[in-house]
Every structure is written in structure tokens, then in C-alpha cells.
Design an enzyme around this catalytic site. Structure first.
Site, PDB file in Angstrom:
ATOM      1  CB  CYS A 135      -0.985  -0.026   1.165  1.00  0.00           C
ATOM      2  SG  CYS A 135      -2.375   1.118   0.945  1.00  0.00           S
ATOM      3  CG  HIS A 147      -4.171  -3.452   3.230  1.00  0.00           C
ATOM      4  ND1 HIS A 147      -2.940  -3.181   3.782  1.00  0.00           N
ATOM      5  CD2 HIS A 147      -4.675  -2.258   2.804  1.00  0.00           C
ATOM      6  CE1 HIS A 147      -2.710  -1.879   3.701  1.00  0.00           C
ATOM      7  NE2 HIS A 147      -3.739  -1.301   3.113  1.00  0.00           N
TER       8      HIS A 147
END
Length: 495
Positions: free
Chosen positions: A340, A437
Site C-alpha cells: 500500500c 492488504h
């Protein structure tokens, strides 16, 4: 309100006394008793987030509690999530959607009233669906300077008329004083709701503590309903404060696993680290040793360095540059991974035209991958199911939480997944990053990646695994409930 739905509120004498895991354990125990139960936390301040199937963002802790209850996570379980961004500001996530970024005073001026309405609406919806709601407070209910704007503690208990348990951490010392002081600072109507005291993180013989418990019950008139033993194993932390014990716990895993053919993975402890629950599956791998590296510390010689998620990518990137850790990474010859915000840092540039993280402009990244990122006001929050192309074909699921769009130069990097825009690698596979994630939760994909690292070191491969880390998480939640079952008078809830 539905008269059929019962509730219990769990508050603490301070933060990190064990409220989150106690709620998870109670949810699992009630589930095993055949009850339809849901967790609830009105307001959570955390950078560990999860995305529900509907695309709503909630605290990961409430997702964990929902899994303990055997139900899908839902936005009603955490209607307000505050995500700190530094400089006393937080992003406000209301009903699963980011609505503002502001300082504490501004938050209470703008959002206190609508937030309380959201809390009441969420509770009403849960009451229509479940037999039990186990509510978690935040911090302490006795912060007298904050009481008038505390959404998460006794305001919820009073609204529900809910019996309440007060939890204290005896491992810190002073637990009895913490209990007595907390009770004295509560208003009479609030104190009247306290029906039980729980002493958590106890090490030693119960009989040595019993005189203190007898005194506490006699002094307060409230029964001690649990003395919970210290658990010497790791479950997900609610927020980054809980990570301060992390290095010791991770080192202990290394001692248990031994130094054999054990991969060493260093995770950079960014100042605004987010979604560190991504690494729970790696922590559960007996052939992996994880350790934190703080900016300013020596990187050492790990097999892999991971740049985790960040709530403020540019600020954390600047911290790497100022402390010399960015220079260490450029000299490092091992594998580098970005998740991320970490993925964004691996690229050539990060543009912030709207000044979302400070001064508008375009900033240089670490330059490991030919990626350009533009930070955008709109936040992407969605669950993902796709197929990996690398390190081997495998089904993959996870979730996205990010503000930014990344473009890749196909001449210099390759996509990792069939779905575009989720992740890229360099041609050698030494450097890669992903927006996904929960990527390491996928057993088959994780083992393919670990075995590729082991192959390069000349080590035997680990057995392939099918399935998902959710199966191990279920076992952990069962272990949690069974470890505390004999030490907790939870069955009185069924009476």
C-alpha cells in the site's frame, strides 16, 4: 429498542488492558453457546483497518471480534473510526466512509452530534438482528476532562441500560487502585451499571492474589467476575501502541523456532504505520523470523525488507530519508517489498496536487520501481478477488484501502495479478509491491513466495498450503475462548 436483545459493556481502567480480546472471547463463548451475538465499538482510534464486503471501512479489531462471533464484519459494529495523521489531526471515517480530516476540537464541533446519531442508529440495527451485543469502550470511562464528549464508554452503556464489566491490567501494577479510582470518578448512574470487575494479564498463583480480590469486592461491593491469565502468544494488536511489545514477542518466536533454515524479514516501523495486521500470517510461520526496524536504526542483513502501509505516505517517506534508512535501502542487496503506502514509496514520484498530506507538490520516491503515484481525495475501499501471475498462479483475496492512483511503466516492471493496478514487480522479482492488504493471508500464494526465497538460498521448500489464514485465525480465537473460559464467570450472562 428490541427487548429481545441483551447487551454487555466492557470498559477499562485505561487503554491496552485487554478489552478488545475480552470482547472477542465473549463473542466466541456466546457463539459456542448457540447465541446470535455481535460486537460493537462506537468510536475507535486506529490505523489498523478492514474493509467490509459492502466496501465500508471499520477498525480491524471489530472485524476480528465479528469473526469471533461467527458473522461477517459490518459497518454497524464500528460506526466511527478515527485514523491519526500526526500533528493532532485525524481522518474521520463515519459509517464506513471518510468524511473529513480535522483536529480534535474541530471534530467535536463538526461531528459529535452526527456521530452520536450514527451510534444510536447502528445499535438499533444490531438489536434487530442479534440476541446479544458485546460493546467495547475506548481508553477509560473516567477521563473527567473528556466526559462531556465521550461517545464510546458510559454514554453507550447508559443508552442501552447495559450491565458493564470493568477491566484492569494487573501486569502493569496498581490494578486495585486503578479499579477503585475509576469507580470513584464515575457518576452514580454510571457506577450503578458496573456489575463485574475483571483482572487481566495475571501471572502467578491465584491464592496469592485472593486477599486483594476479597478486599476489592468488600470495598466496592462489586464482584470480581474474572482473573484472566497472561497469554504468551500473539493475537492482532488494535493500534500501533500495542506494537511497542512487538519486537520482544517477535524475538521470542525466533527463539522458539530456532535459527535453522529460518528466513529473516525486517519490517520498517514507519511513524504512521497502518494495517500491520498484514503480517500476522508471516508471524505465524515457524520458518520466518520477523523484526521491526525503526527509522534511524541499522537495517542489518535480513533476507527481506518490507515497507508496510502508512496513513501519511509522504511524511513517512521523509522520515526514511531524514534518518538515513532510505540510503541503507539503496545499498541493500536483498529483497524489498512495499504494501500500500510502501508500494507508493517504492516508485519514482508521488504527487500530491491537492496538498492532502501537507504542501502540494511532486516528491521523489525511493526509485526502486518505475511507478508514479498521484494522491487523490477519493479513497478506494473495496474487497478484491483475483488470480496471481507471480510467483506462481494462485487464487488471491484481500482488500484495498488507499488514497492514490499508481501508474506503471510496462517496460520496467511486470504486473503481479490478473486484475490491473494491484501490484507490480521488477523483472527479477527482487523488488515488488502491492496495494492488496491481506495478501499474506492467502496460504498458497504466501508459501509460493517464501519457497522462492528459500530456493534462492538453496533450502528445501516448505509444504504447499491451501486455504486462507482465516482458518488459523479461527483456531486462535477458539484457543483464546478456551484459555479464558475457566477463569471467567461468563455463564452468568445466560441466566
Amino acid at each position: 429498542m428490541s427487548s429481545a436483545c441483551r447487551s454487555l459493556m466492557v470498559v477499562g481502567t485505561s487503554s491496552h488492558v485487554g478489552k478488545t480480546l475480552l470482547v472477542a472471547a465473549l463473542c466466541r463463548l456466546l457463539k459456542k453457546a448457540g447465541k446470535k451475538v455481535a460486537p460493537f465499538k462506537a468510536q475507535n482510534m486506529s490505523l489498523n483497518a478492514y474493509v467490509t464486503p459492502e466496501g465500508h471501512e471499520i477498525a480491524y479489531a471489530q472485524a476480528l471480534q465479528a469473526w469471533a462471533a461467527g458473522i461477517p464484519p459490518a459497518v454497524e459494529m464500528n460506526p466511527i473510526l478515527l485514523k491519526p495523521q500526526g500533528n493532532l489531526t485525524s481522518q474521520v471515517v463515519l459509517n464506513g466512509v471518510a468524511v473529513d480530516t480535522c483536529r480534535a476540537g474541530e471534530y467535536y464541533e463538526r461531528w459529535f452530534a452526527p456521530a452520536w446519531e450514527a451510534v444510536k442508529t447502528a445499535l438499533a440495527r444490531l438489536q434487530q438482528q442479534y440476541e446479544w451485543i458485546i460493546c467495547e469502550g475506548a481508553g477509560s470511562p473516567a477521563e473527567v476532562n473528556l466526559k462531556h464528549r465521550d461517545l464510546a464508554n458510559t454514554r453507550v452503556a447508559l443508552h442501552l441500560g447495559s450491565p458493564t464489566w470493568l477491566v484492569a491490567d494487573i501486569d502493569r501494577g496498581g490494578a486495585l487502585a486503578h479499579v477503585v479510582g475509576t469507580l470513584q470518578l464515575l457518576e452514580p448512574a454510571e457506577r450503578a451499571l458496573i456489575r463485574g470487575i475483571v483482572i487481566n494479564k495475571f501471572r502467578g498463583a491465584r491464592e496469592l492474589l485472593q486477599p486483594g480480590l476479597d478486599w476489592l469486592e468488600n470495598y466496592t461491593g462489586i464482584p470480581v467476575v474474572g482473573v484472566l491469565p497472561w497469554l504468551d502468544w500473539v493475537l492482532p494488536q488494535e493500534d500501533s501502541m500495542g506494537l511497542e511489545a512487538g519486537p520482544q514477542l517477535w524475538e521470542n518466536r525466533r527463539e522458539r523456532a530456532g535459527r535453522g533454515s529460518c528466513l529473516e524479514i525486517a519490517v520498517i516501523r514507519l511513524p504512521q504505520v497502518a494495517n500491520f495486521s498484514d503480517f500476522d500470517p508471516l508471524l505465524a510461520e515457524p520458518s520466518v523470523h520477523l523484526r521491526w526496524v525503526h527509522p534511524g536504526q541499522s537495517l542489518g542483513s535480513p533476507d527481506v525488507v518490507i515497507l508496510p502501509g502508512s496513513k501519511t505516505t509522504l511524511k513517512d517517506l521523509l522520515a526514511l530519508q531524514k534518518t538515513g534508512l532510505a540510503d541503507q535501502l539503496r545499498l541493500y542487496s536483498g529483497h524489498i517489498v512495499g504494501i500500500c503506502g510502501g508500494l507508493q514509496m517504492l516508485g519514482q514520484t508521488i504527487a500530491d496536487p491537492a496538498g492532502l498530506e501537507g504542501v502540494a507538490g511532486t516528491y521523489p520516491g525511493l526509485g526502486f520501481l518505475p511507478l508514479t503515484t498521484v494522491l487523490q481525495p477519493t479513497k478506494v475501499t473495496q474487497q478484491v478477488q483475483t488470480q496471481s501471475r507471480w510467483p506462481a498462479p494462485a487464487p488471491v483475496q484481500g482488500y484495498e484501502i488507499h488514497q492514490g492512483s499508481t501508474q506503471a511503466d510496462p517496460a520496467g516492471c511486470l504486473p503481479i495479478f490478473e486484475q490491473e493496478g494491484l501490484g507490480w514487480r521488477d523483472p527479477t522479482g527482487r523488488v515488488w509491491g502491492s496495494y492488496l492488504h491481506g495478501l499474506f493471508d492467502n496460504h498458497r500464494w504466501r508459501r509460493h513466495w517464501l519457497n522462492e526465497l528459500r530456493r534462492q538460498k538453496g533450502w528445501d521448500p516448505l509444504p504447499e498450503l491451501e486455504g486462507h489464514y482465516a482458518q488459523q485465525r479461527e483456531e486462535l480465537l477458539d484457543c483464546l475462548a478456551e484459555a479464558w473460559r475457566p477463569h471467567l464467570e461468563w455463564q452468568q450472562l445466560l441466566e
